[in-house]
Scaffold this motif. Structure first.
Motif, PDB file in Angstrom:
ATOM      1  N   VAL A   1       0.823  -1.226   0.000  1.00 41.78           N
ATOM      2  CA  VAL A   1       0.000   0.000   0.000  1.00 41.78           C
ATOM      3  C   VAL A   1       0.849   1.264   0.000  1.00 41.78           C
ATOM      4  N   GLY A   2       2.169   1.110  -0.148  1.00 42.12           N
ATOM      5  CA  GLY A   2       3.042   2.269  -0.293  1.00 42.12           C
ATOM      6  C   GLY A   2       3.397   2.989   0.985  1.00 42.12           C
ATOM      7  N   LEU A   3       3.439   2.261   2.116  1.00 44.01           N
ATOM      8  CA  LEU A   3       3.745   2.909   3.391  1.00 44.01           C
ATOM      9  C   LEU A   3       5.062   2.430   3.994  1.00 44.01           C
ATOM     10  N   GLY A   4       5.918   1.813   3.190  1.00 42.30           N
ATOM     11  CA  GLY A   4       7.177   1.298   3.706  1.00 42.30           C
ATOM     12  C   GLY A   4       8.009   2.337   4.429  1.00 42.30           C
TER      13      GLY A   4
ATOM     14  N   GLY B   1      -5.935   9.581   4.899  1.00 38.56           N
ATOM     15  CA  GLY B   1      -5.682   8.639   3.814  1.00 38.56           C
ATOM     16  C   GLY B   1      -4.626   7.614   4.168  1.00 38.56           C
ATOM     17  N   GLU B   2      -3.597   8.034   4.911  1.00 38.08           N
ATOM     18  CA  GLU B   2      -2.549   7.099   5.322  1.00 38.08           C
ATOM     19  C   GLU B   2      -3.094   6.093   6.338  1.00 38.08           C
ATOM     20  N   ARG B   3      -3.950   6.552   7.255  1.00 40.67           N
ATOM     21  CA  ARG B   3      -4.560   5.621   8.215  1.00 40.67           C
ATOM     22  C   ARG B   3      -5.423   4.587   7.485  1.00 40.67           C
ATOM     23  N   ARG B   4      -6.092   5.039   6.454  1.00 40.85           N
ATOM     24  CA  ARG B   4      -6.913   4.119   5.680  1.00 40.85           C
ATOM     25  C   ARG B   4      -6.021   3.041   5.039  1.00 40.85           C
ATOM     26  N   ARG B   5      -4.850   3.452   4.561  1.00 47.04           N
ATOM     27  CA  ARG B   5      -3.944   2.473   3.963  1.00 47.04           C
ATOM     28  C   ARG B   5      -3.375   1.524   5.017  1.00 47.04           C
ATOM     29  N   VAL B   6      -3.158   2.015   6.240  1.00 47.65           N
ATOM     30  CA  VAL B   6      -2.712   1.132   7.322  1.00 47.65           C
ATOM     31  C   VAL B   6      -3.767   0.050   7.577  1.00 47.65           C
ATOM     32  N   ALA B   7      -5.028   0.457   7.669  1.00 45.63           N
ATOM     33  CA  ALA B   7      -6.102  -0.508   7.912  1.00 45.63           C
ATOM     34  C   ALA B   7      -6.228  -1.492   6.756  1.00 45.63           C
TER      35      ALA B   7
ATOM     36  N   ASP C   1      -4.380  10.251  -3.254  1.00 42.06           N
ATOM     37  CA  ASP C   1      -4.033  10.787  -4.565  1.00 42.06           C
ATOM     38  C   ASP C   1      -4.137   9.660  -5.582  1.00 42.06           C
ATOM     39  N   PRO C   2      -4.203   9.994  -6.877  1.00 41.92           N
ATOM     40  CA  PRO C   2      -4.410   8.948  -7.893  1.00 41.92           C
ATOM     41  C   PRO C   2      -3.389   7.818  -7.843  1.00 41.92           C
ATOM     42  N   ALA C   3      -2.120   8.148  -7.627  1.00 47.23           N
ATOM     43  CA  ALA C   3      -1.087   7.109  -7.611  1.00 47.23           C
ATOM     44  C   ALA C   3      -1.271   6.170  -6.419  1.00 47.23           C
ATOM     45  N   SER C   4      -1.553   6.733  -5.246  1.00 47.11           N
ATOM     46  CA  SER C   4      -1.756   5.905  -4.053  1.00 47.11           C
ATOM     47  C   SER C   4      -3.015   5.063  -4.192  1.00 47.11           C
ATOM     48  N   GLY C   5      -4.066   5.669  -4.756  1.00 52.28           N
ATOM     49  CA  GLY C   5      -5.296   4.927  -4.966  1.00 52.28           C
ATOM     50  C   GLY C   5      -5.102   3.749  -5.895  1.00 52.28           C
TER      51      GLY C   5
END
Length: 211
Positions: free
Chosen positions: A147-150, A163-169, A195-199
């Motif tokens: 999910v791009g949070l490394g 948005g970052e918390r959503r990616r953590v979940a 953002d589009p890239a993260s989505g």
């Protein structure tokens, strides 16, 4: 678990049961089946019009529609925290409302629209409930990278954006799926606040999990 509690706290009905959870073979045969499911709100009228849906193992299904159309309500039916007023919902041939709460959570992993900030770090948050060991650590690391949070693995979740918390979940759900702990993933608004890239990266990670 905290996400689950925070999300369902205001629901009018939280059914529970003692049915035997479906086996892997049951899930492979029956998948998720929604037949004529309807939910009626006493104040708003029909909250969910009759819906039919079948999802098999390996399917990635997107629910689309305007705000208020009942998308989140349908997800509530599948995860068993709400019962339909008409029609039926089954996961692996079993109604999720007939399962005990712990069995529902083990069967269907839920990512709410507004996840709670859990754990001291992103890594610890994603690992919650998965136990310990090298295989767990590997699954957690892969999910975080997916999910791009490394680069934020050591950051406290309460310091992250929405948005970052959503990616953590989402990473937590993906790690559970990789460990075989959650055969069904439900993600409410997975690309909101991204953002589009993260989505696109999140969608790709979900597609890979489905495959």
């Amino acid at each position: 678990a905290a996400d689950e509690l925070a999300t369902v706290a205001d629901l009018p009905r939280r059914p529970s049961g003692t049915a035997t959870p479906p086996s892997a073979a049951d899930l492979a045969t029956s998948g998720v089946a929604v037949t004529g499911a309807t939910v009626v709100d006493v104040d708003r009228g029909a909250r969910l019009a009759p819906v039919d849906l079948v999802a098999r193992p390996g399917d990635l299904v997107a629910l689309t529609g305007p705000s208020g159309a009942g998308k989140s309500t349908l997800l509530d039916l599948v995860r068993g925290v709400r019962t339909p007023d008409a029609g039926s919902v089954a996961v692996g041939g079993v109604s999720p409302t007939d399962l005990a709460p712990a069995d529902r959570v083990a069967l269907v992993r839920w990512v709410p629209q507004t996840p709670a900030a859990l754990g001291p770090t992103v890594t610890a948050s994603v690992a919650l409930g998965l136990g310990a060991g090298a295989d767990v650590e590997a699954a957690v690391d892969r999910a975080i990278d997916a999910v791009g949070l490394g680069a934020l693995a050591g950051t406290a979740p309460d310091r992250l954006s929405g948005g970052e918390r959503r990616r953590v979940a989402t990473a937590r759900a993906l790690a559970a799926a990789r460990r075989g702990a959650a055969p069904v993933l439900l993600v409410d608004e997975p690309t909101a606040q991204l953002d589009p890239a993260s989505g696109a990266r999140v969608i790709a990670a979900l597609r890979a999990a489905a495959d």
